[in-house]
Design an enzyme around this catalytic site. Structure first.
Site, PDB file in Angstrom:
ATOM      1  N   GLY A 265       0.780  -1.083   0.063  1.00 31.12           N
ATOM      2  CA  GLY A 265       0.021   0.007   0.295  1.00 31.12           C
ATOM      3  C   GLY A 265       0.709   1.063   0.193  1.00 31.12           C
ATOM      4  N   GLY A 267       1.896   5.197   1.074  1.00 33.37           N
ATOM      5  CA  GLY A 267       2.709   5.101   2.857  1.00 33.37           C
ATOM      6  C   GLY A 267       3.861   5.324   3.434  1.00 33.37           C
ATOM      7  N   SER A 268       4.836   5.301   3.987  1.00 32.69           N
ATOM      8  CA  SER A 268       5.761   5.396   4.573  1.00 32.69           C
ATOM      9  C   SER A 268       5.773   4.580   5.607  1.00 32.69           C
ATOM     10  CB  SER A 268       5.848   6.532   5.784  1.00 32.69           C
ATOM     11  OG  SER A 268       6.344   7.992   5.361  1.00 32.69           O
ATOM     12  N   VAL A 269       4.972   3.401   5.526  1.00 31.61           N
ATOM     13  CA  VAL A 269       4.901   2.167   7.139  1.00 31.61           C
ATOM     14  C   VAL A 269       5.378   0.897   5.427  1.00 31.61           C
ATOM     15  CG1 VAL A 269       4.231   0.883   8.391  1.00 31.61           C
ATOM     16  CG2 VAL A 269       3.709   2.696   9.300  1.00 31.61           C
ATOM     17  N   GLU A 290      -0.648  -1.418  -6.945  1.00 32.13           N
ATOM     18  CA  GLU A 290      -0.504  -0.338  -7.479  1.00 32.13           C
ATOM     19  C   GLU A 290      -0.860   1.630  -7.750  1.00 32.13           C
ATOM     20  OE1 GLU A 290      -5.041   0.518  -4.698  1.00 32.13           O
ATOM     21  OE2 GLU A 290      -3.344   1.920  -3.860  1.00 32.13           O
ATOM     22  N   ASN A 380      -8.235   9.209   4.626  1.00 32.52           N
ATOM     23  CA  ASN A 380      -7.855   9.158   3.503  1.00 32.52           C
ATOM     24  C   ASN A 380      -8.536   8.762   2.695  1.00 32.52           C
ATOM     25  OD1 ASN A 380      -5.876  10.556   4.125  1.00 32.52           O
ATOM     26  ND2 ASN A 380      -4.481   8.752   3.715  1.00 32.52           N
ATOM     27  N   GLY A 384      -6.604   1.037  -2.076  1.00 29.27           N
ATOM     28  CA  GLY A 384      -7.008  -0.173  -2.769  1.00 29.27           C
ATOM     29  C   GLY A 384      -6.944  -1.750  -1.539  1.00 29.27           C
TER      30      GLY A 384
END
Lengths: 504, 504
Positions: A265, A267-269, A290, A380, A384
């Site tokens: 996904g 994002g930072s993590v 994605e 947010n 997906g």
């Protein structure tokens, strides 16, 4: 201009070139716009900017449909301008978030694979204007997208009118990187012929009806760089736990060191977790995701990833320079597809993806909240994560076990919003450890999650909740009147931590 | 016996015929059994009965995996005998339910399309014995299943040992009705070639490894008839509302009178709703479902349904006689497949199903609870509802607006367990009306649901909750400390109704 026009290889279209202000002037109150753009990449920029300007002197509202979140502060600007009626299917901007939560405009939080299907079948309003960013228009009538495809294929095929934004900042070397395929109507469609991550099943550009092209605008705005935070000790620990889980899968003979195609996904993590694989024994990896973030290119550079498929490339400023400055080095290992295909249940199940997504919080039974802070305020959107979690081979959710200096536990008795149910969540990971929930009954899951994933600050408190719940019985024991006690305590006392624990 | 042996067309297998007691004696403590059987149809009967008998004098526990719920009181008997360690993926028996909720044995509530995938990939324990009911064994080495296929194909392909129960009660005319197809390993599989409801893509029986057949048992137990309740006024009203919704779809040009392939969940409500279509203008219908109940055959008899595909046929005693006594009339319009194929995301999305399933409760934002009474006590399980809802063209959930004489409202502020999230639920229907949630933001959904679906007894109460929630703000307004107030009130006062309202 001469130079610009070279990007429109069908010269019969040259007469359609207009300024962004003129193109924006065609948009009427009540219309629905389909904008290219997916997580800060490949967004239409000039016309939306001009529309925001118009909004300063004029009262109108439009629906804004996109691939996902927009870059260039567009979601912020559109939202501030007060010209949005309904926004879908995803956003990630602080100002827009506030306006959504203050009910200043509507937001529909959709699975990203659903939007195209809902437009095509006429469930969502007809797209009045598709406004899509392009590298060029080919001589044989195709729009070459830029750094994302998102929903642009469907926007263009379904819209009444099309505006193309040719962005001179993007290299023409992007041509050939895309693979555009749109399923036929439901009930009349064939199997999607993609059986391998690297398969090409469509065209290199978006076919379009010339009669629908209302204008072509030239721009030179760069994509916004991603705002990811660099990996830290805790994300490295999470990556290590995740890799421990994967090693167990290899040991059990369920996977090899090549794993299965990976999805991660935005994002930072998730980025940090992928990054953490660089020094691992895993090799010959493939990515079917994605968004491709920095980490995927780092893994490519390290020879760990041999192919990556996505609907968008979202990079830091530094990585952008490296990748787009050396596109020839990557182009044989990359394909950019519509989000309907990257996120399609048919493909996700067929390829057997390992899906890694970020949770906001999860509960002791493995339900995951990805979207709503304390159950009410939109962060947010689901993006997906549901498309992938629901149909993947292994659905993994990662999150740090605490937030806000320990005042929030990311593991709670009952998530305050459910985006992924206990049926769809296979593995949860925090910096404390991982819990493999597959094939476990709820009581088995609760014990494993509390033992392996909860921060020591909250272990006793969750154990006490679970102990009291057990006295009530049931397949999934709960003390309903205390199920949200962590959240209400946070609202009242600024912390989820029990007073008893706080004093101790 | 002579007559029985005719059903084993490969005579080299005749020597494997044993009594059920002997077959049951092979089963050891700690083993995992894969039993045929799906919603009271086609279950292995003789060996499980014998195993229950053994359990009376002997201490052992086994894992029981099936297609779905078993008939012949088998779930009750197995559960009462105390010989179950873990049961999955579905059950629907009152005694087993009590034992699950009292934690006397474990139950894993799974999407019905997932079990086969998890067995094949080695995530669930290896099946020690596949015990499957059959009409016959063919000369070329295939087991012809009876009235359900369920997970039998995968049980047989993956088990260490196979026991076949040839049930002489089933007509040999069932041969040819089945279509057995198993996808290859993930990552190596081709598209599933099914593009129409009536397509046949596999073999008429279950191929098997002769070396793994440990025994063949003859039985003559009939399938249990379904226990469905006949349609009543409220289910007719629900059917009418559902048809009104479908008429709107036709009017909007999104469907024709042929609709799209229909799926309807197990149970009285879904059955009644389908039954309600008999006198409608809808025609040339197709059914692509899990279970075919009485209503599908009524629709066939009425010339409304031209083809039906499912993994099980579960009928009332009367309908059984009619259908199995006249199988020749139906066989060109029927196919029975593995539940992995009937419930496969690839096929469900491709065909664009209209999925109709029953909710236990739903909330003002459209989240659905299908499984847990007051969030804790298991009812039956999610079954295929998630497989269908998540990937269908239109996911519809139906329920009566009140239960227990009005002490329970099926519409609540926050569902006490989430099986289907707001992202996956398109339309909710009660006898009060329907709410079409597609493309709506949460606040739009809440107003529509309260207005259209809630029982008058509870309208004010839900409006008050929502009004208070609005003062807190957010994308999905809630008063978390009161979110389960309906459920806690039910537990404390025996009714969800506010005192104020009760007095009024």
């Amino acid at each position: 201009m001469e130079n610009n026009l070279k990007r429109i290889k069908d010269s019969s279209l040259h007469s359609l070139v207009v300024g962004a202000d003129e193109a924006a002037s065609w948009i009427q109150d009540g219309m629905t716009l389909g904008l290219s753009g997916f997580t800060r990449a490949g967004d239409a920029k000039a016309v939306p900017f001009a529309l925001v300007e118009r909004g300063k002197n004029e009262k109108f509202k439009v629906n804004i449909f996109t691939g996902a979140s927009l870059g260039s502060d567009l979601d912020k600007l559109l939202s501030e301008a007060g010209i949005i009626n309904k926004r879908l299917p995803f956003q990630a901007d602080a100002t827009m978030r506030k306006n959504i939560n203050d009910a200043n405009h509507l937001f529909v939080d959709q699975h990203l694979s659903h939007t195209a299907e809902m437009i095509r079948s006429g469930v969502l309003p007809t797209i009045d204007f598709a406004i899509v960013e392009a590298v060029s228009i080919t001589a044989d009538g195709m729009i070459i997208p830029t750094t994302s495809v998102g929903n642009s294929l469907t926007f263009v095929s379904q819209a009444k009118n099309i505006i193309v934004e040719i962005n001179m900042e993007h290299s023409e070397l992007l041509e050939g990187l895309h693979d555009l395929y749109e399923p036929a109507e439901q009930g009349k469609r064939k199997p999607i012929p993609l059986t391998k991550v690297e398969d090409r099943i469509g065209t290199i550009g978006i076919p379009f009806d010339i009669a629908k092209v209302k204008g072509i605008v030239f721009t030179n705005h760069k994509d916004s760089p991603s705002a990811i935070v660099p990996p830290d000790q805790e994300t490295q620990e999470m990556a290590n736990h995740l890799m421990d889980f994967l090693r167990e899968e290899v040991k059990a003979g369920r996977l090899t060191n090549k794993l299965a195609p990976l999805q991660a996904g935005i994002g930072s993590v998730a980025n940090a977790v992928l990054h953490g694989m660089i020094d691992s024994e895993f090799e010959d990896l493939q990515v079917y995701s994605e968004v491709l973030q920095d980490s995927v290119f780092e893994l490519m550079d390290a020879g760990k990833v041999n192919f990556a498929s996505a609907c968008s490339i979202t990079l830091s400023a530094e990585k952008m320079e490296q990748v787009y400055g050396n596109l020839e080095n990557y182009r044989d290992q990359l394909v950019i597809r519509p989000q309907e295909i990257t996120n399609h249940p048919e493909i996700i199940r067929r390829l057997g993806l390992i899906a890694i997504n970020t949770a906001l919080e999860f509960d002791i039974y493995g339900n995951v909240n990805s979207t709503h802070v304390s159950g009410t305020k939109m962060m947010n959107g689901i993006g997906g994560s549901g498309d992938f979690a629901r149909n993947s081979r292994i659905a993994i959710f990662v999150t740090k076990s605490i937030a806000k200096g320990g005042n929030i536990s990311s593991v709670v008795p009952f998530v305050s919003h459910v985006d992924h149910t206990e049926h769809d969540v296979d593995v949860v990971v925090t910096e404390q450890g991982y819990a493999d929930l597959r094939g476990l009954a709820p009581r088995e899951r609760a014990e494993l999650i509390i033992e392996n994933c909860v921060h020591p600050m909250y272990k006793e408190q969750l154990r006490n909740y679970y102990k009291e719940a057990l006295t009530r019985g049931g397949q999934t024991p709960h003390v309903l009147e205390k199920a949200f006690s962590f959240h209400t305590s946070l609202a009242e006392n600024g912390t989820m931590l029990d007073k008893v624990n706080s004093i101790a």
